[in-house]
Design a protein around this motif. Structure first.
Motif, PDB file in Angstrom:
ATOM      1  N   ILE A  25       1.135   8.953  11.534  1.00  0.00           N
ATOM      2  CA  ILE A  25       1.107   7.989  10.194  1.00  0.00           C
ATOM      3  C   ILE A  25       1.978   7.136  10.413  1.00  0.00           C
ATOM      4  O   ILE A  25       1.859   5.972  10.182  1.00  0.00           O
ATOM      5  CB  ILE A  25       1.452   9.186   8.832  1.00  0.00           C
ATOM      6  N   ASP A  55       8.822   4.793   1.947  1.00  0.00           N
ATOM      7  CA  ASP A  55       8.499   5.360   0.575  1.00  0.00           C
ATOM      8  C   ASP A  55       8.451   7.009   0.954  1.00  0.00           C
ATOM      9  O   ASP A  55       8.580   7.700  -0.037  1.00  0.00           O
ATOM     10  CB  ASP A  55       6.961   5.193   0.211  1.00  0.00           C
ATOM     11  N   THR A  85      -3.636   4.076  11.824  1.00  0.00           N
ATOM     12  CA  THR A  85      -2.227   3.951  11.862  1.00  0.00           C
ATOM     13  C   THR A  85      -1.561   4.279  13.369  1.00  0.00           C
ATOM     14  O   THR A  85      -0.333   4.076  13.314  1.00  0.00           O
ATOM     15  CB  THR A  85      -1.445   4.653  10.565  1.00  0.00           C
ATOM     16  N   CYS A 119     -11.001   2.582   5.171  1.00  0.00           N
ATOM     17  CA  CYS A 119      -9.780   3.512   5.573  1.00  0.00           C
ATOM     18  C   CYS A 119     -10.486   4.841   5.513  1.00  0.00           C
ATOM     19  O   CYS A 119     -10.706   5.390   4.576  1.00  0.00           O
ATOM     20  CB  CYS A 119      -8.655   3.462   4.736  1.00  0.00           C
ATOM     21  N   LYS A 161      -0.306   2.418  -4.294  1.00  0.00           N
ATOM     22  CA  LYS A 161      -0.740   3.637  -4.673  1.00  0.00           C
ATOM     23  C   LYS A 161      -0.470   3.936  -5.947  1.00  0.00           C
ATOM     24  O   LYS A 161      -1.167   4.699  -6.795  1.00  0.00           O
ATOM     25  CB  LYS A 161      -0.092   4.517  -3.901  1.00  0.00           C
ATOM     26  N   TRP A 216      -3.354  -0.540  10.497  1.00  0.00           N
ATOM     27  CA  TRP A 216      -2.562  -0.309   9.145  1.00  0.00           C
ATOM     28  C   TRP A 216      -1.225   0.236   9.448  1.00  0.00           C
ATOM     29  O   TRP A 216      -0.998   1.470  10.087  1.00  0.00           O
ATOM     30  CB  TRP A 216      -3.220   0.529   8.118  1.00  0.00           C
ATOM     31  N   ASN A 255       2.271  -2.288   6.327  1.00  0.00           N
ATOM     32  CA  ASN A 255       2.726  -1.671   5.014  1.00  0.00           C
ATOM     33  C   ASN A 255       4.406  -1.188   4.998  1.00  0.00           C
ATOM     34  O   ASN A 255       4.710  -0.338   5.448  1.00  0.00           O
ATOM     35  CB  ASN A 255       1.873  -0.068   4.809  1.00  0.00           C
ATOM     36  N   GLY A 303       0.644  -1.144   0.011  1.00  0.00           N
ATOM     37  CA  GLY A 303       0.083  -0.058  -0.167  1.00  0.00           C
ATOM     38  C   GLY A 303       0.809   1.362  -0.077  1.00  0.00           C
ATOM     39  O   GLY A 303       0.248   2.386   0.301  1.00  0.00           O
TER      40      GLY A 303
HETATM   41  C1  GDL Z   1       0.226   7.069   4.311  1.00  0.00           C
HETATM   42  C2  GDL Z   1      -0.260   6.148   3.052  1.00  0.00           C
HETATM   43  C3  GDL Z   1       0.521   5.059   2.473  1.00  0.00           C
HETATM   44  C4  GDL Z   1       1.975   5.291   2.648  1.00  0.00           C
HETATM   45  C5  GDL Z   1       2.116   5.609   4.176  1.00  0.00           C
HETATM   46  C6  GDL Z   1       3.791   6.057   4.348  1.00  0.00           C
HETATM   47  C7  GDL Z   1      -2.057   5.128   5.017  1.00  0.00           C
HETATM   48  C8  GDL Z   1      -3.080   4.586   5.296  1.00  0.00           C
HETATM   49  N1  GDL Z   1      -1.519   5.957   3.652  1.00  0.00           N
HETATM   50  O1  GDL Z   1      -0.076   8.001   4.378  1.00  0.00           O
HETATM   51  O2  GDL Z   1       0.115   4.506   1.339  1.00  0.00           O
HETATM   52  O3  GDL Z   1       2.663   4.338   2.124  1.00  0.00           O
HETATM   53  O4  GDL Z   1       1.655   6.803   4.640  1.00  0.00           O
HETATM   54  O5  GDL Z   1       4.089   7.040   3.729  1.00  0.00           O
HETATM   55  O6  GDL Z   1      -0.706   5.173   5.530  1.00  0.00           O
END
Ligand code: GDL
Length: 465
Positions: free
Chosen positions: A204, A235, A200, A165, A45, A228, A263, A14
């Protein structure tokens, strides 16, 4: 309870960045049962069909690809959840847009998928006036659309899970009222009780997730959240990756959530320790959890992947390397002590370095050589995943070694140090590096402009056209 298959433990694809290849996904599915992971969520994404082209169904060739991935996943007894992110430009009051979600899920049902997810993360939190008029609030629009799709899917996949979400998906976003006032309470009230809600943690990227934090959220959502977890996501920073253990969450949280999905690093090859330690954490069923011991065990299991054409790496080597890329808020112990020693030595006049300088130089050389040995990795996909970051570490070790050598030489006493291999502008150059020097971040997270008297500011000015 944590060990039942109702408790989701696994992986979210994700992140932003290049999605994994089908081959990487199959490799993952083959390994997951051994680690105790039972769930995979598909939501990269940057799969155009996941967000940008969410209204169009997959063309036949891509659909066939997905069918194979779904079948490969389910054949291992792993739940395959398909996520769609329509939030960038959906018109919540348009029947046609809601139908487009349904059609996509219909296509996925035909490809064998039974578990679904609607993502409203990272989207504009404003609606068109017609949408506001139709739904009343952003939260009601989200809950209404999710309920509608859920009620349509349910008879086709009675055994499947359905996940949502929210737009504010962490404590900080909720406290900033992202999505409007009372977003989460409204969702908690209006969303069908069978639908699970992603979260999360306080941030985040959450350093810690505690039981009181989750209990407070349960009150708002009227259900346990599904974690999550972005603890190993990388990333947001192209210079780092995270291969430390699952940490910062007490085992008691297992009773407060319906599952934990991670993730992770965008580079598939770098996720062995994150996956293995998450599985071990959940399998511990709330008993004591020692992240360092779990890390060292996973390092030993990962080591065979590090076969080289030259001198073999030891578990100690790999643990040190992993310590340099541990967790977002924490270096591993080997990296921590190296950094402390560097800070101690370089802050002293060279005449006072003594044995500490010699010892540091040896450590620096060892790490530099270790970085070099990774160029000899037989597994070239692992090499490709590591190479850019490790090269940077090697550059720093090389610079330090030259610096320490220069200042330890009495013949150079008092001479300023320059490296022929770290020229101004080729080293630490470029727009991004210079921009990063302009705003100084403090320990509390706040930023201030850099002191104009700082000599580096002049260097920056020198680089301006
Ligand atoms: C986010 C994004 C996710 C991304 C992560 C880390 C969620 C729900 N969404 O905001 O796609 O990989 O931060 O950068 O976490």
């Amino acid at each position: 309870m944590a060990t039942s298959s109702d408790f989701l433990t696994g992986v979210i694809e994700g992140f932003y960045g290049t999605p994994w290849t089908p081959g990487e996904r199959f490799e993952l599915f083959a390994a997951m049962p051994g680690w105790g992971l039972n769930t995979y969520l598909y939501g990269p994404k940057d799969d155009l069909h996941h967000r940008a082209r969410w209204r169009q169904t997959y063309p036949p060739a891509e659909a066939e690809h997905l069918r194979e991935v779904i079948a490969g996943c389910q054949a291992r007894g792993i739940r395959f959840i398909y996520a769609l992110g329509p939030g960038l430009d959906i018109r919540y009051s348009e029947k046609g847009d809601r139908l487009a979600i349904q059609q996509r899920f219909e296509q996925l049902l035909s490809l064998g998928c039974r578990d679904f997810c609607l993502l409203f993360d990272d989207i504009p939190d404003q609606m068109a006036p017609a949408d506001r008029e139709h739904w009343g609030s952003f939260a009601s629009a989200h809950a209404g659309v999710a309920n509608e799709i859920f009620r349509w899917v349910r008879p086709h996949a009675p055994e499947g899970r359905f996940i949502f979400c929210p737009t504010p998906y962490c404590g900080r976003m909720a406290s900033r009222q992202l999505g409007g006032p009372n977003y989460l309470a409204t969702v908690g009230r209006e969303l069908a009780p069978e639908i699970e809600v992603f979260w999360t943690g306080p941030e985040i990227i959450s350093r810690e997730i505690t039981v009181p934090h989750l209990r407070e959220l349960q009150g708002l959502l009227r259900r346990k959240p599904l974690l999550w977890d972005n603890i190993h996501a990388n990333d947001y920073d192209g210079h780092r990756f995270f291969c430390g253990p699952y940490a910062g969450r007490p085992p008691e949280i297992l009773r407060e959530v319906t599952g934990i999905l991670t993730n992770p690093n965008t580079e598939f090859a770098l996720n062995r320790i994150p996956f293995q330690t998450l599985g071990a954490f959940v399998r511990g069923q709330g008993g004591s959890w020692d992240p360092r011991a779990a890390y060292l065990a996973a390092v030993a299991d990962w080591l065979p992947k590090f076969a080289t054409t030259g001198k073999p790496l030891t578990a100690e080597d790999l643990a040190l390397l992993g310590d340099c890329y541990y967790l977002p808020f924490e270096l591993g112990s080997g990296a921590q002590s190296l950094l402390a020693q560097v800070m101690h030595v370089v802050s002293q006049p060279p005449a006072q370095w003594g044995a500490a300088g010699v010892e540091l130089r040896e450590r620096v050389v060892r790490l530099k050589e270790l970085c070099f040995r990774l160029t000899e990795l037989v597994d070239r996909s692992l090499f490709a995943a590591l190479n850019r970051r490790i090269w940077e570490l090697r550059e720093e070790m090389d610079l330090l070694e030259r610096f320490l050598t220069h200042h330890s030489d009495p013949a150079q006493s008092g001479q300023p140090f320059q490296s022929d291999f770290h020229q101004a502008r080729t080293y630490r150059g470029g727009l991004v590096a210079q921009l990063q020097r302009q705003l100084v971040q403090h320990a509390d997270g706040s930023f201030t402009p850099r002191d104009p008297a700082d000599p580096d500011s002049q260097t920056a000015r020198l680089f301006l056209p």
